[in-house]
Design a protein around this motif. Sequence first.
Motif, PDB file in Angstrom:
ATOM      1  N   LEU A 189      52.858  34.355  35.743  1.00  0.00           N
ATOM      2  CA  LEU A 189      51.559  34.984  35.903  1.00  0.00           C
ATOM      3  C   LEU A 189      50.967  34.644  37.260  1.00  0.00           C
ATOM      4  N   LYS A 190      49.979  35.420  37.675  1.00  0.00           N
ATOM      5  CA  LYS A 190      49.330  35.195  38.960  1.00  0.00           C
ATOM      6  C   LYS A 190      48.029  34.421  38.771  1.00  0.00           C
ATOM      7  N   SER A 191      47.728  33.591  39.750  1.00  0.00           N
ATOM      8  CA  SER A 191      46.457  32.872  39.798  1.00  0.00           C
ATOM      9  C   SER A 191      45.729  33.273  41.066  1.00  0.00           C
ATOM     10  N   VAL A 192      44.394  33.151  41.059  1.00  0.00           N
ATOM     11  CA  VAL A 192      43.631  33.395  42.278  1.00  0.00           C
ATOM     12  C   VAL A 192      44.052  32.419  43.374  1.00  0.00           C
ATOM     13  N   ASP A 193      44.514  31.244  42.968  1.00  0.00           N
ATOM     14  CA  ASP A 193      45.082  30.268  43.895  1.00  0.00           C
ATOM     15  C   ASP A 193      46.594  30.444  43.875  1.00  0.00           C
ATOM     16  N   ARG A 194      47.153  31.003  44.938  1.00  0.00           N
ATOM     17  CA  ARG A 194      48.578  31.322  44.957  1.00  0.00           C
ATOM     18  C   ARG A 194      49.463  30.082  44.808  1.00  0.00           C
ATOM     19  N   THR A 239      40.121  29.456  47.263  1.00  0.00           N
ATOM     20  CA  THR A 239      40.834  29.912  46.070  1.00  0.00           C
ATOM     21  C   THR A 239      41.133  28.754  45.122  1.00  0.00           C
ATOM     22  N   LYS A 240      41.377  27.565  45.674  1.00  0.00           N
ATOM     23  CA  LYS A 240      41.639  26.410  44.813  1.00  0.00           C
ATOM     24  C   LYS A 240      40.401  26.045  44.002  1.00  0.00           C
TER      25      LYS A 240
END
Length: 294
Positions: A137-142, A273-274
Amino acid sequence: MRFALSAEQNDFSAALDDYLSTADCDAAARAWADDDLGPGMKLWHGLSALGLLDLLDSGGSLVDLVVAFERLGYHAVPGPWVETAAVLPALAIGSGGRLASVVLPPHVPYGLDADVSDLRLLLVDDGVHEFEPGERLKSVDRARRLFRPEPGARIGDGVPLAFEHGALATAAQLLGAGEWLLATSVAYAKQRKQYGREIGSYQAIKHLLADTVTALELARPLLYAAALTASARDVSAAKVAAGQAASLAARTGLQVHGAIGYTAEHGLGLRLTKVRALVGVWGTPAFHRGRVLA
């Protein structure tokens, strides 16, 4: 009674800072996001040599853990540090230098770096289960590489403190990220000129930075109080305050830096983003506010 870090804790923080300051953590985080784990694993081994992985198992306190995770957050170090260095000791499981991915629904629904972790643990009401990494899955923090867990065999009993350890370490990371955002914004405000003056000399910028300092400094005692008590109320108060302070630092940093803050090459973007991701993991602000009210 004097409430302050000991000389040993200050030295430990300085040693971590010295190592991470020369390790190009931003480049390691970007590489980690692109599945190039080499630079991140080099950091992993270096920090392990400094005693971070076995901090709690070797007699360190939760205050020591908070000291360390502030530095990890400041330098945006990638990898499942919360799960390995903070949560595993609460489960009485030694890491032995291994990476760990921990899922604790609903607060931690996905396994961080589960594909490269040696230990994959799913904590549910009836105990501790193994799990296999499923859909990515994708997170806002790559740099947060998330995987949907596929439950496996039950291997032990759950431990309530596991959640408190995870939330506390995440709060410390948030405070550290906020400190970096503030320090970088102050430095930029002293250098960037507009209409012949440093932008930091304008009252509006001063107010933004002063509000951020206040928020971070008010969150700090809550964080260390939670490290001393490990109570649900104190941990939740610390998580909320650290998240609010880091979010304010992120907004302020973006306003101070202007368009440069949106560029992928600037370290500001990594922290923005973190912070956005960490505010919601190991308990949302609404959940933690509810615990404090209760």
